[in-house]
Design an enzyme around this catalytic site. Structure first.
Site, short mmCIF file in Angstrom:
data_model
loop_
_atom_site.label_atom_id
_atom_site.label_comp_id
_atom_site.label_asym_id
_atom_site.label_seq_id
_atom_site.Cartn_x
_atom_site.Cartn_y
_atom_site.Cartn_z
N ASN A 213 -10.37 -12.35 -1.07
CA ASN A 213 -10.32 -11.31 -2.10
C ASN A 213 -9.96 -11.96 -3.43
O ASN A 213 -9.31 -13.00 -3.47
CB ASN A 213 -9.24 -10.28 -1.73
CG ASN A 213 -9.14 -9.15 -2.74
OD1 ASN A 213 -10.15 -8.62 -3.20
ND2 ASN A 213 -7.92 -8.78 -3.10
N HIS B 94 -7.93 -10.82 -6.97
CA HIS B 94 -7.08 -9.77 -7.53
C HIS B 94 -6.71 -10.18 -8.95
O HIS B 94 -6.35 -11.33 -9.19
CB HIS B 94 -5.83 -9.61 -6.66
CG HIS B 94 -4.94 -8.49 -7.12
ND1 HIS B 94 -5.25 -7.17 -6.88
CD2 HIS B 94 -3.78 -8.50 -7.82
CE1 HIS B 94 -4.31 -6.40 -7.42
NE2 HIS B 94 -3.41 -7.19 -8.00
N LEU C 143 -1.47 -5.27 1.78
CA LEU C 143 -2.31 -5.15 0.59
C LEU C 143 -1.99 -6.22 -0.46
O LEU C 143 -0.83 -6.38 -0.86
CB LEU C 143 -2.11 -3.76 -0.04
CG LEU C 143 -2.94 -3.46 -1.29
CD1 LEU C 143 -4.41 -3.31 -0.94
CD2 LEU C 143 -2.43 -2.21 -1.99
N THR D 15 -4.84 -10.51 4.38
CA THR D 15 -4.08 -10.14 5.56
C THR D 15 -3.87 -8.63 5.52
O THR D 15 -4.28 -7.97 4.56
CB THR D 15 -2.71 -10.87 5.59
OG1 THR D 15 -2.01 -10.53 4.39
CG2 THR D 15 -2.87 -12.38 5.67
N SER E 200 -19.53 -8.09 -11.14
CA SER E 200 -19.68 -9.31 -11.96
C SER E 200 -19.19 -10.55 -11.22
O SER E 200 -19.72 -11.64 -11.41
CB SER E 200 -18.98 -9.15 -13.31
OG SER E 200 -17.59 -9.13 -13.16
#
Ligand code: GAR
Length: 198
Positions: free
Chosen positions: A104, A106, A141, A138, A13
């Protein structure tokens, strides 16, 4: 025109929100998944976006998979690689190859709640606000310079699904904006900080 490659593992999505935003100066060169049956791949294909899949189970370990993935991604000459629900831990070699051009999203207010089950953990910890974070990736995580964050309240009646849904609305707003800022050259990475000029 900046080439964008989007990596997904499922629904996609966030990928859809980015594609639907029709960001000026950006072209989605490909959507790639580690799962051939990812829902998001069918969506992209139906819109004429190039798709590919590479099954991590066909490779002998993370290094081999990440090397093949990078080779595939690089055939699309990406200026920016976007992780949009790509549920694989990436090797330092892969991350280094895309330094400062790998983003990313999150579903937490990083650095709180890295890893999995973020919504359940946020509720269990009793936080009153939750949210989402777009960051450059990076080797560590769910760390890396933060591009943007959005905050939502946690209500007493929330379960993980209700909180996830409230956060997802913000993800769909935040991620396209962050990508547009990158594409327009508005972002500067200064150590752990990302500075944004209008
Ligand atoms: C999103 O909520 C994203 O923030 C999360 O997975 C979901 C993917 O949804 N990502 C992570 O948890 C990464 N650690 P989508 O496939 O519909 O975009």
């Amino acid at each position: 025109m900046k080439n964008i490659v989007i990596l997904i593992s499922g629904r996609g999505s966030n990928m859809q929100a980015i594609a639907d935003a029709r960001i000026a100066g950006a072209r989605i060169a490909a959507v790639i998944s580690n799962k051939a049956d990812a829902e998001g791949l069918a969506w992209a294909r139906a819109r004429g976006i190039t798709t590919a899949s590479l099954n991590h189970k066909d490779f002998d370990g993370r290094d081999a998979f990440d090397a093949a993935l990078a080779e595939l991604i690089d055939t699309f000459a990406p200026d920016l690689v976007i992780l949009a629900g790509f549920m694989r831990i990436l090797t330092p070699g892969f991350v280094g190859h895309y330094e400062n051009r790998l983003m990313n999203i999150h579903p937490s207010l990083l650095p709180a709640f890295t890893g999995l089950h973020t919504h359940e953990r946020a509720i269990a910890e009793g936080v009153k606000f939750a949210g989402c974070t777009v960051h450059f990736v990076t080797a560590e995580l769910d760390h890396g310079p933060i591009v943007a964050q959005a905050v939502v309240p946690v209500h007493d009646a929330d379960d993980a699904a209700a909180l996830a849904a409230r956060i997802l609305v913000e993800e769909h707003r935040l991620y396209p904006q962050a990508v547009a800022d990158f594409v327009a050259g508005r972002l500067t990475i200064a150590g752990q900080r990302v500075l944004r000029r209008d």
